[in-house]
Write a protein that holds these residues in place. Structure first.
Motif, PDB file in Angstrom:
ATOM      1  N   TRP A 258     -55.042 -24.813  51.172  1.00  0.00           N
ATOM      2  CA  TRP A 258     -54.865 -23.750  50.531  1.00  0.00           C
ATOM      3  C   TRP A 258     -56.515 -23.243  50.521  1.00  0.00           C
TER       4      TRP A 258
ATOM      5  N   VAL B 185     -57.798 -15.271  49.383  1.00  0.00           N
ATOM      6  CA  VAL B 185     -56.936 -16.243  49.502  1.00  0.00           C
ATOM      7  C   VAL B 185     -56.141 -16.445  50.701  1.00  0.00           C
TER       8      VAL B 185
ATOM      9  N   VAL C 146     -57.654 -10.328  47.919  1.00  0.00           N
ATOM     10  CA  VAL C 146     -56.911 -10.150  46.745  1.00  0.00           C
ATOM     11  C   VAL C 146     -57.257  -8.776  46.107  1.00  0.00           C
TER      12      VAL C 146
ATOM     13  N   GLY D  53     -54.074 -18.840  39.277  1.00  0.00           N
ATOM     14  CA  GLY D  53     -54.032 -17.587  39.979  1.00  0.00           C
ATOM     15  C   GLY D  53     -54.252 -16.278  39.390  1.00  0.00           C
ATOM     16  N   THR D  54     -55.366 -16.356  38.270  1.00  0.00           N
ATOM     17  CA  THR D  54     -55.847 -15.168  37.431  1.00  0.00           C
ATOM     18  C   THR D  54     -57.313 -14.897  38.119  1.00  0.00           C
TER      19      THR D  54
ATOM     20  N   THR E 111     -53.289 -10.812  39.756  1.00  0.00           N
ATOM     21  CA  THR E 111     -52.839 -12.265  40.192  1.00  0.00           C
ATOM     22  C   THR E 111     -53.113 -12.646  41.536  1.00  0.00           C
ATOM     23  N   PHE E 112     -53.023 -13.798  41.986  1.00  0.00           N
ATOM     24  CA  PHE E 112     -53.090 -14.218  43.268  1.00  0.00           C
ATOM     25  C   PHE E 112     -52.138 -15.525  43.388  1.00  0.00           C
ATOM     26  N   VAL E 113     -51.781 -16.103  44.456  1.00  0.00           N
ATOM     27  CA  VAL E 113     -50.989 -17.411  44.579  1.00  0.00           C
ATOM     28  C   VAL E 113     -51.985 -18.458  44.424  1.00  0.00           C
ATOM     29  N   PRO E 114     -51.887 -19.162  43.375  1.00  0.00           N
ATOM     30  CA  PRO E 114     -52.776 -20.478  42.892  1.00  0.00           C
ATOM     31  C   PRO E 114     -52.257 -21.558  43.877  1.00  0.00           C
TER      32      PRO E 114
ATOM     33  N   ASP F 258     -49.120 -23.549  43.067  1.00  0.00           N
ATOM     34  CA  ASP F 258     -47.774 -23.046  43.604  1.00  0.00           C
ATOM     35  C   ASP F 258     -47.435 -23.329  45.031  1.00  0.00           C
TER      36      ASP F 258
END
Length: 303
Positions: free
Chosen positions: A174, A192, A197, A217-218, A227-230, A233
């Motif tokens: 990631w 990301v 983002v 993901g903030t 938000t984004f995909v952390p 996840d």
């Protein structure tokens, strides 16, 4: 002046009441477990003690989650205060009815976890001990990350080669890039896994503050929260965290986790200190039949 002091007292009193109410709610759960068992023999006494301790340990985990949140600053002091309030409530409610008294204190030296932070002053995202301009290891084999926070303060130097934060497990990667919105632009951009983002970058000027919480993901800017995909996840741990082209950005960062933060990579002004990601709590039980001590590692209940 008097009105102001009275307002402060009311605020402090309100916080104290909230803590006591929260502790009492936890005890409603604890009592439901322990009061359902009658002590008629040694085996049942042992079972009762085990249930009581398990219930207390769950409560300690919930207290840790409530007092920590995403704010590392002052967590130890807040948790110690919460433990004192919890102990007082326990001894008033449980001690008064069953004669079982508790004392719970944070044991920082037995707690597990490490924190690294570069918060003052902001600096290039480079290896603190020097070198590592192309790539350096922030942490290895991390399994439990309480906070991974980056404040993207400014761009550094010409060109369009971004700073990249790479989080990898055994099979996948990631990435987050701290970049320019376009070649030659002074606007900051956050990507990301190669995608912008939206709301976190692009239109943001160079002076806009961008704060990123990679573990949940903030993205926070002066005017928005998106938000984004952390990575948590997308990947399962353990994680290796690598910083590439760190000289291209000016940042502040803070990471607290269970894992290896190579000592050879850290030096002043970046702090590398112990931090209770998994707090250890010394518990003392005084019962009508015996007194005993235990040190327990508290799994923080974030649910």
């Amino acid at each position: 002046m008097v009105a102001n002091e009275r307002g402060q007292l009311l605020l402090i009193g309100g916080i104290a009441v909230a803590i006591v109410v929260f502790s009492t709610i936890l005890f409603a759960h604890s009592l439901a477990v322990t009061d359902g068992i009658t002590t008629t023999g040694s085996a049942e006494t042992i079972e009762r003690s085990a249930d009581r301790e398990a219930s207390v340990e769950r409560d300690l985990g919930r207290l840790a989650a409530e007092t920590r949140g995403d704010d590392l600053d002052g967590f130890e002091e807040r948790y110690e205060n919460a433990l004192r309030n919890y102990t007082e409530t326990h001894n008033r409610v449980v001690g008064g009815s069953s004669g079982v008294y508790l004392n719970a204190k944070l044991n920082e030296s037995a707690s597990l976890g490490t924190e690294v932070n570069q918060t003052n002053p902001p600096a290039q995202f480079k290896k603190p001990t020097g070198g590592g301009g192309a790539e350096w290891t922030l942490a290895e084999n991390t399994t439990q990350i309480s906070v991974f926070k980056i404040a993207f303060i400014d761009l550094n130097g010409p060109g369009n080669r971004p700073t990249t934060i790479s989080v990898e497990n055994a099979t996948s990667e990631w990435t987050m890039a701290l970049d320019r919105a376009s070649p030659g632009s002074s606007k900051k951009q956050v990507q990301v896994n190669g995608g912008d983002v939206t709301g976190c970058s692009g239109a943001a000027s160079r002076s806009v503050n961008i704060t990123l919480y990679l573990h949940n993901g903030t993205c926070l800017t002066d005017s928005t929260s998106v938000t984004f995909v952390p990575f948590t996840d997308q990947l399962k741990g353990p994680y290796n965290i690598t910083i590439k082209k760190g000289s291209k950005s000016i940042v502040q960062y803070r990471v607290a986790a269970i894992g290896t933060f190579p000592r050879s990579n850290y030096a002043s002004p970046v702090a590398r200190v112990n931090y209770p990601v998994i707090p250890a709590v010394d518990t003392t039980y005084d019962t009508p039949s015996a007194s005993y001590n235990r040190t327990v590692l508290v799994e923080v209940d974030d649910g």
